[in-house]
Design an enzyme around this catalytic site. Sequence first.
Site, PDB file in Angstrom:
ATOM      1  N   SER A  34       0.821  -1.209   0.000  1.00 23.23           N
ATOM      2  CA  SER A  34       0.000   0.000   0.000  1.00 23.23           C
ATOM      3  C   SER A  34       0.859   1.265   0.000  1.00 23.23           C
ATOM      4  CB  SER A  34      -0.898   0.014   1.238  1.00 23.23           C
ATOM      5  OG  SER A  34      -1.571   1.252   1.364  1.00 23.23           O
ATOM      6  N   HIS A  45     -13.337  -2.697  -2.157  1.00 26.56           N
ATOM      7  CA  HIS A  45     -12.534  -2.180  -1.045  1.00 26.56           C
ATOM      8  C   HIS A  45     -12.922  -2.857   0.266  1.00 26.56           C
ATOM      9  CE1 HIS A  45      -9.515   1.119  -0.894  1.00 26.56           C
ATOM     10  NE2 HIS A  45      -9.671   0.983   0.408  1.00 26.56           N
ATOM     11  N   TYR A  54      -2.239   5.064  -4.301  1.00 27.98           N
ATOM     12  CA  TYR A  54      -3.359   5.985  -4.138  1.00 27.98           C
ATOM     13  C   TYR A  54      -2.969   7.261  -4.883  1.00 27.98           C
ATOM     14  CZ  TYR A  54      -5.856   3.369  -0.523  1.00 27.98           C
ATOM     15  OH  TYR A  54      -6.570   2.435   0.150  1.00 27.98           O
TER      16      TYR A  54
END
Length: 389
Positions: free
Chosen positions: A121, A283, A155
């Site tokens: 991430s 998600h 992201y």
Amino acid sequence: MDGTSRKDDLLAGGSTVPLDPETLAERAAAALDPGPRAYLVGGAETEGSVRENRRAFDRWRIRPRVLRDTSTRDHRVTVGDERLSHPVALAPIGMQSLYDDQAEEATARAAGRTGTALCLSTVSSVSLEAVAREQDAAAEADGGTETPVRWFQAYWSGREVTASMVRRAERAGYSALVLTVDTPVTGWRTRELSSEYVPFDHGHGLANYASDPVVRERLGDDPDDEAVAAVVAECLGDASLDWDDVAWLRERTALPLYLKGVMHPDDAARAADVADGVVVSNHGGRQVDGELAALDALEPVAEAVDNRVPVLFDSGIRTGADVFRALALGADAVLLGRPYCSGLTLAGEDGVRDVVRNLRAAFDLTLELSGYAAAESVDREAVVRVARG
């Protein structure tokens, strides 16, 4: 077999974590303070989408075949140009220092030891470079002969910061880029909001920003957590993210680009034209309450893609039978999320290792007992939809 686990091996070696996925989740949740617990188990509003992700698997039943030679089995799958030893990869879950002091470094070592693909991430608590080093070192120490597979989940953080992180991922040996497209803003997560706990404010999930040269140019050489958290708050959350941004990013990296959070077949068809793969995901039920279960979106997305690009799946995987059913419905591989963070909570690196090992053993037996000798041979005939759930 290749990269598999067997029941006999598991029983001989024991497990540091519960074998039952519900017990695993319950014990991990009980071990955490309210704030970290909310981040691990919570979802949007009533958390109906979290529950629906699990109920969806009950609507699909496995239809075994018999009198087939399954005395040896091959778990390997192909994703794009990469060959994975097993169809289970570790999903990008941020802020793993919430669960263990060694955070993503522990997860990376477990991935290296088990030959498991790892997707990191953006909001990790350890820099992407450190994670790469840990995964490589663990794989080498364990005698692995194949290059560890790791992908970087991005992201959208504005063009300048996003491009900088992608360049870093390229240099650190990440072999694919996974752009999350279902989180232009964070969903209304009631449990997290009620806890009044903001992980960024406690220094979790900041490492990639704190170590990024673009961010450091803005903040100076030694920014404190508060300053970095302010940059993260500024960067994350851009509801203007669109297909033009995807095209812009596609032009700036040679890495395969997967779009994560694709649920509609029309979006999937368009993604197959401009990207290198899709990840069917809601998600984990954390964005939209009442959303379609990810598994219910899988087959229509796979049909829309029509084998032009790989299809990955996450949101709800808990058991070996889940992995099998996702493959039957069109996934080339799956991403495992919350269970390995539960393992991390209970037993650190060994907990992640054992969650992976247990899931592989269960999948191997499901494959064998269902009459399939290879993960890539699991087809649509292997499952039947039933009117329940």
